[in-house]
Design a protein around this motif. Structure first.
Motif, PDB file in Angstrom:
ATOM      1  N   ALA A 116       1.409   9.574  -7.312  1.00  0.00           N
ATOM      2  CA  ALA A 116       2.523   8.669  -7.013  1.00  0.00           C
ATOM      3  C   ALA A 116       3.807   9.461  -6.776  1.00  0.00           C
ATOM      4  O   ALA A 116       4.579   9.151  -5.863  1.00  0.00           O
ATOM      5  N   PHE A 117       4.045  10.501  -7.556  1.00  0.00           N
ATOM      6  CA  PHE A 117       5.241  11.321  -7.389  1.00  0.00           C
ATOM      7  C   PHE A 117       5.223  12.043  -6.043  1.00  0.00           C
ATOM      8  O   PHE A 117       6.239  12.077  -5.338  1.00  0.00           O
ATOM      9  N   ILE A 118       4.091  12.594  -5.664  1.00  0.00           N
ATOM     10  CA  ILE A 118       3.980  13.278  -4.371  1.00  0.00           C
ATOM     11  C   ILE A 118       4.206  12.287  -3.230  1.00  0.00           C
ATOM     12  O   ILE A 118       4.919  12.590  -2.274  1.00  0.00           O
ATOM     13  N   ASP A 119       3.623  11.096  -3.339  1.00  0.00           N
ATOM     14  CA  ASP A 119       3.840  10.082  -2.314  1.00  0.00           C
ATOM     15  C   ASP A 119       5.308   9.668  -2.275  1.00  0.00           C
ATOM     16  O   ASP A 119       5.873   9.482  -1.198  1.00  0.00           O
ATOM     17  N   TRP A 120       5.936   9.532  -3.433  1.00  0.00           N
ATOM     18  CA  TRP A 120       7.349   9.162  -3.528  1.00  0.00           C
ATOM     19  C   TRP A 120       8.222  10.193  -2.819  1.00  0.00           C
ATOM     20  O   TRP A 120       9.179   9.838  -2.139  1.00  0.00           O
TER      21      TRP A 120
ATOM     22  N   ASN B 290      10.262  -0.145  -1.164  1.00  0.00           N
ATOM     23  CA  ASN B 290      10.740  -1.509  -1.401  1.00  0.00           C
ATOM     24  C   ASN B 290      11.643  -1.458  -2.624  1.00  0.00           C
ATOM     25  O   ASN B 290      11.184  -1.397  -3.751  1.00  0.00           O
ATOM     26  N   GLY B 291      12.927  -1.466  -2.409  1.00  0.00           N
ATOM     27  CA  GLY B 291      13.887  -1.323  -3.493  1.00  0.00           C
ATOM     28  C   GLY B 291      14.422   0.098  -3.540  1.00  0.00           C
ATOM     29  O   GLY B 291      14.038   0.947  -2.744  1.00  0.00           O
ATOM     30  N   PRO B 292      15.334   0.358  -4.473  1.00  0.00           N
ATOM     31  CA  PRO B 292      15.934   1.690  -4.573  1.00  0.00           C
ATOM     32  C   PRO B 292      14.887   2.770  -4.886  1.00  0.00           C
ATOM     33  O   PRO B 292      14.097   2.632  -5.812  1.00  0.00           O
ATOM     34  N   LYS B 293      14.922   3.831  -4.105  1.00  0.00           N
ATOM     35  CA  LYS B 293      13.928   4.896  -4.255  1.00  0.00           C
ATOM     36  C   LYS B 293      14.041   5.562  -5.624  1.00  0.00           C
ATOM     37  O   LYS B 293      13.030   5.860  -6.256  1.00  0.00           O
TER      38      LYS B 293
ATOM     39  N   ILE C 183       3.575  -2.456  -5.214  1.00  0.00           N
ATOM     40  CA  ILE C 183       4.829  -3.131  -4.835  1.00  0.00           C
ATOM     41  C   ILE C 183       5.813  -2.208  -4.145  1.00  0.00           C
ATOM     42  O   ILE C 183       6.465  -2.591  -3.182  1.00  0.00           O
ATOM     43  N   GLY C 184       5.948  -0.987  -4.634  1.00  0.00           N
ATOM     44  CA  GLY C 184       7.039  -0.120  -4.203  1.00  0.00           C
ATOM     45  C   GLY C 184       6.896   0.523  -2.846  1.00  0.00           C
ATOM     46  O   GLY C 184       7.889   0.767  -2.167  1.00  0.00           O
ATOM     47  N   ARG C 185       5.675   0.810  -2.437  1.00  0.00           N
ATOM     48  CA  ARG C 185       5.465   1.481  -1.151  1.00  0.00           C
ATOM     49  C   ARG C 185       5.694   0.523   0.002  1.00  0.00           C
ATOM     50  O   ARG C 185       5.225  -0.593  -0.017  1.00  0.00           O
ATOM     51  N   LYS C 186       6.419   0.999   0.991  1.00  0.00           N
ATOM     52  CA  LYS C 186       6.537   0.226   2.229  1.00  0.00           C
ATOM     53  C   LYS C 186       5.340   0.549   3.087  1.00  0.00           C
ATOM     54  O   LYS C 186       4.854   1.673   3.095  1.00  0.00           O
ATOM     55  N   GLU C 187       4.857  -0.421   3.809  1.00  0.00           N
ATOM     56  CA  GLU C 187       3.748  -0.188   4.725  1.00  0.00           C
ATOM     57  C   GLU C 187       4.229   0.714   5.849  1.00  0.00           C
ATOM     58  O   GLU C 187       5.304   0.553   6.372  1.00  0.00           O
TER      59      GLU C 187
END
Length: 66
Positions: free
Chosen positions: A26-30, A37-40, A61-65
């Protein structure tokens, strides 16, 4: 130290490893994604501090398509 000796590490260790893998992925993807979706920065804190469920929430929820 008696408490650590009583823990069944055969069950706990795989859970900890899975949790760490989820957090790292998740951190690498971030890092790679530009927008969420929302503040990074908020998603970074969710990934790091809400242990197992934080990375799962980020991917759902957090990842944008793209």
């Amino acid at each position: 130290m008696e408490v650590l000796a009583e823990i069944n590490w055969g069950i706990i260790a795989p859970i900890i490893v899975i949790q760490m893998i989820l957090m790292i992925v998740a951190f690498i993807d971030w890092i790679k994604v530009e927008k969420t979706n929302g503040p990074k920065l908020l998603w970074l804190f969710i990934i790091l501090f809400i242990t197992t469920f934080g990375p799962i929430l980020y991917f759902i929820i957090g990842r944008k398509e793209r």
